[in-house]
Design a protein around this motif. Structure first.
Motif, PDB file in Angstrom:
ATOM      1  N   LEU A 250       0.825  -0.799  -0.109  1.00  0.00           N
ATOM      2  CA  LEU A 250      -0.146   0.426   0.643  1.00  0.00           C
ATOM      3  C   LEU A 250       0.543   1.258  -0.202  1.00  0.00           C
ATOM      4  CD1 LEU A 250      -3.259  -0.801   2.664  1.00  0.00           C
ATOM      5  CD2 LEU A 250      -3.069  -1.100  -0.244  1.00  0.00           C
ATOM      6  N   ASP A 251       0.227   2.200  -0.304  1.00  0.00           N
ATOM      7  CA  ASP A 251       0.854   3.410  -0.411  1.00  0.00           C
ATOM      8  C   ASP A 251       0.625   4.340   0.798  1.00  0.00           C
ATOM      9  OD1 ASP A 251       0.649   6.655  -1.079  1.00  0.00           O
ATOM     10  OD2 ASP A 251       2.003   5.669  -2.413  1.00  0.00           O
ATOM     11  N   PRO A 252       1.910   4.591   1.439  1.00  0.00           N
ATOM     12  CA  PRO A 252       1.761   5.063   2.670  1.00  0.00           C
ATOM     13  C   PRO A 252       0.750   6.146   3.253  1.00  0.00           C
ATOM     14  CG  PRO A 252       4.009   5.117   1.815  1.00  0.00           C
ATOM     15  CD  PRO A 252       2.800   4.293   1.187  1.00  0.00           C
ATOM     16  N   VAL A 253       1.210   7.362   1.624  1.00  0.00           N
ATOM     17  CA  VAL A 253       0.795   8.429   1.672  1.00  0.00           C
ATOM     18  C   VAL A 253      -0.940   8.254   1.695  1.00  0.00           C
ATOM     19  CG1 VAL A 253      -0.660  10.791   0.441  1.00  0.00           C
ATOM     20  CG2 VAL A 253       2.051  10.095   0.654  1.00  0.00           C
ATOM     21  N   TRP A 254      -1.544   7.117   0.616  1.00  0.00           N
ATOM     22  CA  TRP A 254      -3.314   6.927   0.517  1.00  0.00           C
ATOM     23  C   TRP A 254      -3.508   6.703   1.963  1.00  0.00           C
ATOM     24  CZ3 TRP A 254      -4.867   1.998   0.650  1.00  0.00           C
ATOM     25  CH2 TRP A 254      -6.399   1.901  -0.019  1.00  0.00           C
ATOM     26  N   LEU A 255      -2.620   5.318   2.656  1.00  0.00           N
ATOM     27  CA  LEU A 255      -3.088   4.814   3.677  1.00  0.00           C
ATOM     28  C   LEU A 255      -3.239   6.202   4.720  1.00  0.00           C
ATOM     29  CD1 LEU A 255      -3.741   2.158   5.458  1.00  0.00           C
ATOM     30  CD2 LEU A 255      -1.199   2.297   5.821  1.00  0.00           C
ATOM     31  N   GLY A 256      -2.670   6.918   4.711  1.00  0.00           N
ATOM     32  CA  GLY A 256      -2.575   8.257   5.984  1.00  0.00           C
ATOM     33  C   GLY A 256      -4.193   8.477   5.759  1.00  0.00           C
TER      34      GLY A 256
ATOM     35  N   MET B  56      -6.914   7.722   4.294  1.00  0.00           N
ATOM     36  CA  MET B  56      -8.181   7.166   4.454  1.00  0.00           C
ATOM     37  C   MET B  56      -8.288   7.126   6.315  1.00  0.00           C
ATOM     38  SD  MET B  56      -9.507   5.716   1.368  1.00  0.00           S
ATOM     39  CE  MET B  56     -10.037   4.435   2.151  1.00  0.00           C
ATOM     40  N   ILE B  57      -7.047   6.383   6.863  1.00  0.00           N
ATOM     41  CA  ILE B  57      -7.103   6.303   7.910  1.00  0.00           C
ATOM     42  C   ILE B  57      -7.820   7.598   8.438  1.00  0.00           C
ATOM     43  CG2 ILE B  57      -5.974   6.217  10.309  1.00  0.00           C
ATOM     44  CD1 ILE B  57      -4.245   4.347   8.924  1.00  0.00           C
TER      45      ILE B  57
END
Length: 453
Positions: free
Chosen positions: A377-383, A385-386
């Motif tokens: 997963l891309d860390p920016v996208w995950l952040g 989304m959270i």
């Protein structure tokens, strides 16, 4: 032995639901399990030996210095009544149109969220400032309260946000751990600035969707969102109320996005700028400054005490093999990385009913973050989304924090049911944005990748 880590996690959740302090619950429960594990020979005490290093690393973490500085910036803007003047100016600008007062609340709430970054502070401030005006103007109680609650949660996603600062620091560490798991040694990393850039488009889209909903609602139900009574509108008053705080927030955010300053440097500039702006307007004295500093100290102490408690918890959780258990669970899950991500998002959403974003950031993200990032997963996208997920959980009845904050300052004439009904359309809007971000992750990743070229 691995299942003891799940008992530890469930024990912490149970004690938190009973109302015990978060920081001491995390640390105390973890230490009780660790001592029991040492005495029974199933826990390696060397895991606790890493705790002083964790605390020292926190002390040396310059990124986290941005937290008290951003809090101080927002507190000064709140105590000096600059937010109140901003709302008054926006009301004069949009109040003559149907739904205009609601639009003013959304826009001012966006700027207030950008300056404070704390859901509770934004909801309470907007509730005290705008709810009486909206009710006097004839707004439906459900529409008024729903707008204020939804606007207050924008502090989760609108940069510069305290939530994004903390998420950025945690995800940076998680990304490094994920690279070690994958035996990848890349200079690429994730920073708070990347999360700020990633949140910019989703945050502005969310604000636009809120405003679009208010315009359509006012068109279909004109009696529920009538025009506000307009006094004499002066262009000079509007400019005086709007331009200075907007310039301050734009300077802080722009300096980070353009790479001219680190988040910590920009936060220091923002705090100094807010103080200077309050002094120029004659809205700051020794008493108000004292209140702002004490409020900042209280919130900062809470954040860092939770961080220390979460450090002990994560060490003991890993010592019992909890990370390996979750990793094996995710790998065996149907749907692969997307299935694992859905489960994590559901867990975070449910935990948002009983935990604040600070606890979830410090407890849950360090556990699941490295595993999900190692799965690609891309860390920016995950952040992002959270952050959006937590924002939605804070609105969802019956346990959403934003609902409790507004209930505390709303008059008794506003029923709790009206607050619950009012937030439902905004929850659907946020879920729609999360679905769009799931389908088009470029909404979060495009701007950071563009700036890195």
């Amino acid at each position: 032995m691995e299942y003891l880590s799940l008992y530890l996690f469930l024990g912490v959740c149970l004690l938190l639901m009973l109302g015990y302090p978060v920081a001491f619950t995390l640390a105390g429960t973890a230490l009780v399990f660790a001592v029991g594990g040492i005495l029974s020979g199933v826990f390696d005490a060397s895991f606790l030996a890493a705790f002083p290093g964790r605390v020292f690393g926190t002390i040396n973490n310059t990124t986290l210095i941005a937290v008290p500085l951003f809090i101080l910036m927002g507190t000064i803007l709140e105590k000096s009544r600059i937010a109140e003047e901003l709302l008054d100016s926006m009301s004069k600008l949009f109040g003559a149109m149907r739904g205009g007062l609601g639009i003013s609340v959304v826009v001012v709430g966006m700027f207030l969220a950008a300056s404070t970054g704390i859901v509770g502070a934004t909801v309470v401030t907007m509730g005290l400032l705008s709810l009486p005006s909206m009710l006097r103007a004839g707004y439906s109680p459900s529409l008024a309260t729903g707008t204020i609650c939804a606007t207050g949660t924008l502090g989760q996603i609108i940069p510069p946000s305290i939530a994004l600062v903390l998420l950025g620091d945690i995800l940076a560490n998680a990304y490094q751990q994920a690279q070690l798991k994958m035996n990848v040694f890349s200079p690429k990393t994730v920073s708070v600035g990347d999360l700020f850039m990633g949140a910019l488009i989703p945050g502005l889209v969310l604000v636009a969707l809120y405003i679009l909903y208010l315009v359509v609602y006012a068109k279909l139900n004109p009696e529920a969102a009538p025009p506000a009574e307009q006094g004499e509108v002066s262009v000079g008053d509007i400019v005086r109320g709007l331009v200075p705080p907007l310039l301050l927030i734009a300077s802080v955010l722009g300096s980070i996005l353009l790479g001219a300053a680190t988040p910590t440097e920009a936060a220091g500039f923002g705090a100094a700028g807010a103080l200077l702006l309050a002094l120029i307007r004659g809205q700051m004295n020794v008493q108000r400054l004292r209140e702002a500093v004490i409020s900042t100290m209280e919130v900062t102490c809470m954040v860092f005490m939770i961080l220390i408690g979460a450090a002990i918890f994560s060490l003991v959780f890993r010592g019992f093999g909890g990370e390996e258990l979750i990793h094996s669970f995710f790998v065996a899950m149907p749907g692969g990385v997307m299935g694992a991500t859905l489960v994590v998002m559901l867990v975070i959403f449910l935990l948002g009913f009983i935990l604040d974003f600070i606890e979830i950031t410090f407890v849950v993200v360090p556990i699941v973050g490295p595993i999900l990032l190692a799965m690609g997963l891309d860390p920016v996208w995950l952040g992002i989304m959270i952050a959006l997920n937590l924002q939605t959980s804070f609105l969802t009845p019956p346990f959403g924090f934003a609902l409790f904050y507004l209930r505390g300052v709303a008059p008794e004439s506003v029923p709790t049911g009206a607050i619950y009904r009012g937030v439902v359309p905004f929850i659907l809007i946020q879920l729609s944005l999360m679905a769009a971000l799931w389908i088009w992750p470029q909404m979060a990743t495009w701007l950071p990748s563009l700036m890195q070229r």
